[in-house]
Design a protein around this motif. Structure first.
Motif, mmCIF file in Angstrom:
data_model
loop_
_atom_site.group_PDB
_atom_site.id
_atom_site.type_symbol
_atom_site.label_atom_id
_atom_site.label_comp_id
_atom_site.label_asym_id
_atom_site.label_seq_id
_atom_site.Cartn_x
_atom_site.Cartn_y
_atom_site.Cartn_z
ATOM 1 N N PHE A 143 53.413 56.277 5.679
ATOM 2 C CA PHE A 143 54.104 55.178 6.352
ATOM 3 C C PHE A 143 53.071 54.465 7.231
ATOM 4 N N PHE A 144 52.823 53.189 6.954
ATOM 5 C CA PHE A 144 51.850 52.450 7.756
ATOM 6 C C PHE A 144 52.392 51.066 8.102
ATOM 7 N N ALA A 145 52.404 50.761 9.388
ATOM 8 C CA ALA A 145 52.731 49.405 9.808
ATOM 9 C C ALA A 145 51.580 48.473 9.435
ATOM 10 N N VAL A 181 50.033 58.555 14.394
ATOM 11 C CA VAL A 181 49.091 57.904 15.286
ATOM 12 C C VAL A 181 49.630 56.516 15.591
ATOM 13 N N SER A 182 49.316 56.021 16.794
ATOM 14 C CA SER A 182 49.841 54.727 17.215
ATOM 15 C C SER A 182 48.956 54.152 18.306
ATOM 16 N N ASN A 183 49.386 53.029 18.862
ATOM 17 C CA ASN A 183 48.674 52.417 19.984
ATOM 18 C C ASN A 183 48.753 53.312 21.210
ATOM 19 N N MET A 216 50.862 45.953 16.993
ATOM 20 C CA MET A 216 51.670 47.113 17.388
ATOM 21 C C MET A 216 51.979 47.919 16.131
ATOM 22 N N VAL A 217 51.508 49.153 16.044
ATOM 23 C CA VAL A 217 51.622 49.870 14.767
ATOM 24 C C VAL A 217 51.901 51.356 14.941
ATOM 25 N N ILE A 218 52.363 51.946 13.830
ATOM 26 C CA ILE A 218 52.374 53.399 13.668
ATOM 27 C C ILE A 218 51.723 53.715 12.321
ATOM 28 N N GLY A 219 51.077 54.874 12.242
ATOM 29 C CA GLY A 219 50.563 55.409 10.986
ATOM 30 C C GLY A 219 51.062 56.833 10.850
ATOM 31 N N VAL A 220 51.704 57.144 9.744
ATOM 32 C CA VAL A 220 52.309 58.463 9.541
ATOM 33 C C VAL A 220 51.841 58.992 8.190
#
Length: 552
Positions: A143-145, A181-183, A216-220
């Motif tokens: 999952f990646f913004a 992981v995120s900001n 503004m993001v998330i990486g899963v």
């Protein structure tokens, strides 16, 4: 960001483009509303691509503000799009309409005089874009913004425009096999797994510096990660797919040194950490604040990522900390990152010289103009993806390179540092940058900025020369012969005259560099010399963007 193929004087005729350096795009800005903070609660699972979310949004309202508008892509078909379930405040349920991909929330009159106000938006759906739910090259679910330019609205309700920066936190519930992981920094680590069929665990990240939604993001994913270095006392991390642990850590290792280089050159790094993340972004790299995403095949183990790393890390200063206030001024992001990458390469990458980099970029700019007769600041563009062009990147870099040549190194870098200091964690327009450079140089730069950013193309110079032995001078004629426009550029042309021992033989070492101010269609000058000139080279230091046509 990097695309996947990363790689003053009087003017006789002047086109009129009033106010482009401060023009705003057509985005319907929230009058009377300033978003201060987002807290996004996002629930992910492996049985479906459907997400459920809650956005707790803190806004500042001016007196009399009756509504809050947020961007969120609604139901597009039977599969994708977001549905808003309800909107709440501390005072109860709020009336809202979700139409045309925009949520309009009515603010009760009883709270209109409050300086700050919170709304809680509950929503769910399958993102059509923005949050990319897919598999990586090893077949593992990720999952990646991927929000740039205005794709955040596909999965989070927000003011999806770079002019409204806010602090942000993500509270992500995902199956326990994933790392998140995120900001910003992780607030409290992982909580205990939640009971249920997915056995999710929660990760909480918080960014305390205001940033635009585009970053503004998330990486899963099934990540391996390490702290690979520091920017002073701030951690620099590498996040790579577990299978790429060793080559990925090697490839991302130079990041700390690159970030330190830019901090010493420009000013303090703005964020709490710098994570370099292997991802599924559609771009070569995406400069998310403190959490840069690189395309998944960036990891090779060959340690050949310095240019890409430098470009994306430079964005942490320009694009992220200093953010364009309007999409059409994206050269303030991409042009700056492209030029700063070239500066880094000139200093620290063996075999990469500034003159060679700029010469290659000049070829790209000329070639691009032959296909697309557009200026750098092009307010006709409505598909913002089209802004990712040679104009924003290479020509933007050339604008900075010529400004540096015009002002000199000391004044130029003083201006860059002041621009960063003044607009750090804020927004800026081209007119703001021009004002800063004028203040540090004591010069009027209106002609320079207008001709290079608001006029399409570059000068085409036809020039001839003749050595007059009797009068010990070189007689030079320069013609501006760019076709398709009446515009006449104002520019300095440097000429290198030298003598050789004879045709085809070595240069004797007798040289002279002369600077000619060109501001007419035809410029004629006589240059005194004390040697027999056998050759003349225009722009020997590669400091001018032009197309050369010589006749002799």
């Amino acid at each position: 960001m990097a695309t996947r193929l990363f790689t003053t004087l009087l003017v006789l005729t002047f086109l009129s483009f009033p106010g482009l350096s401060s023009a705003k795009d057509s985005y319907p800005r929230n009058q009377g509303v300033d978003v201060l903070h987002y807290c996004f609660y996002v629930n992910l699972n492996d049985t479906t691509d459907r997400i459920t979310g809650r956005a707790l949004i803190t806004v500042r309202l001016t007196e009399g503000t009756g509504s809050l508008d947020l961007d969120l892509i609604g139901k597009q078909d039977k599969v994708t799009g977001m549905v808003v379930d309800r909107v709440e405040s501390a005072y109860g349920m709020l009336d809202f309409r979700h139409e045309n991909n925009r949520i309009r929330i009515r603010i009760p009159d009883t709270t209109a005089n409050r300086s700050e106000y919170q709304v809680n938006v509950h929503y769910s759906g399958i993102p059509a874009d923005g949050l990319i739910i897919s598999k990586n090259r090893y077949g593992d679910r990720t999952f990646f913004a991927d929000n740039w330019p205005d794709r955040a609205r596909n999965w989070i309700p927000c003011v999806d425009h770079p002019s409204d920066k806010a602090t942000v936190e993500f509270i992500v519930s995902a199956p326990e096999r994933y790392e998140v992981v995120s900001n910003g920094l992780q607030v409290a680590g992982y909580m205990e797994p939640i009971t249920g069929p997915n056995r999710n665990r929660i990760s909480h990240w918080k960014e305390n510096v205001p940033v635009p939604t585009k970053v503004m993001v998330i990486g899963v994913a099934d990540f391996a990660w390490e702290t690979s270095g520091y920017i002073e006392d701030l951690p620099v991390q590498s996040w790579v797919f577990e299978e790429d642990r060793l080559p990925g850590f090697k490839d991302y290792l130079p990041a700390a040194g690159i970030a330190t280089y830019f901090q010493n050159l420009i000013g303090p790094y703005s964020y709490e950490k710098l994570a370099n993340v292997q991802s599924k972004t559609k771009f070569g790299g995406m400069e998310n604040s403190g959490c840069i995403f690189y395309y998944e095949r960036s990891v090779t183990g060959k340690n050949k990522l310095q240019s890409l790393l430098a470009h994306e890390i430079a964005h942490q200063w320009f694009g992220d900390a200093v953010t364009e206030n309007d999409w059409h001024h994206v050269w303030l992001s991409e042009g700056f990152a492209t030029y700063l990458e070239a500066c880094y390469a000139d200093t620290l990458i063996p075999g990469r010289q500034m003159s060679a980099s700029m010469a290659e970029m000049r070829k790209s700019v000329i070639s691009y103009y032959e296909k697309t007769h557009k200026p750098v600041i092009d307010t006709t563009i409505t598909n913002f993806m089209d802004l990712l062009s040679t104009n924003s990147y290479q020509k933007g870099a050339w604008v900075l390179h010529m400004l540096r040549s015009e002002l000199g190194d000391e004044i130029f870098w003083k201006g860059i540092r002041k621009f960063y200091e003044t607009y750090r964690d804020k927004n800026a327009m081209t007119s703001d940058f021009q004002s800063i450079m004028e203040s540090v140089s004591g010069r009027q730069l209106g002609v320079f900025f207008k001709q290079w950013l608001e006029v399409a193309g570059q000068p085409v110079l036809n020039w001839t020369w003749k050595y007059n032995q009797k009068q010990s001078r070189v007689e030079i004629t320069i013609l501006q012969s760019q076709s398709g426009q009446d515009f006449v550029f104002t520019l300095p042309v440097e000429l290198l005259e030298y003598a050789s021992a004879g045709k085809g033989k070595e240069v004797t070492g007798k040289t002279l560099i002369h600077r000619i101010e060109v501001n007419k269609r035809k410029t004629m000058v006589n240059i005194p010399v004390d040697f027999a000139v056998s050759e003349i080279i225009a722009d020997p230091k590669c400091q001018l963007l032009f197309q050369e046509k010589t006749v002799n």
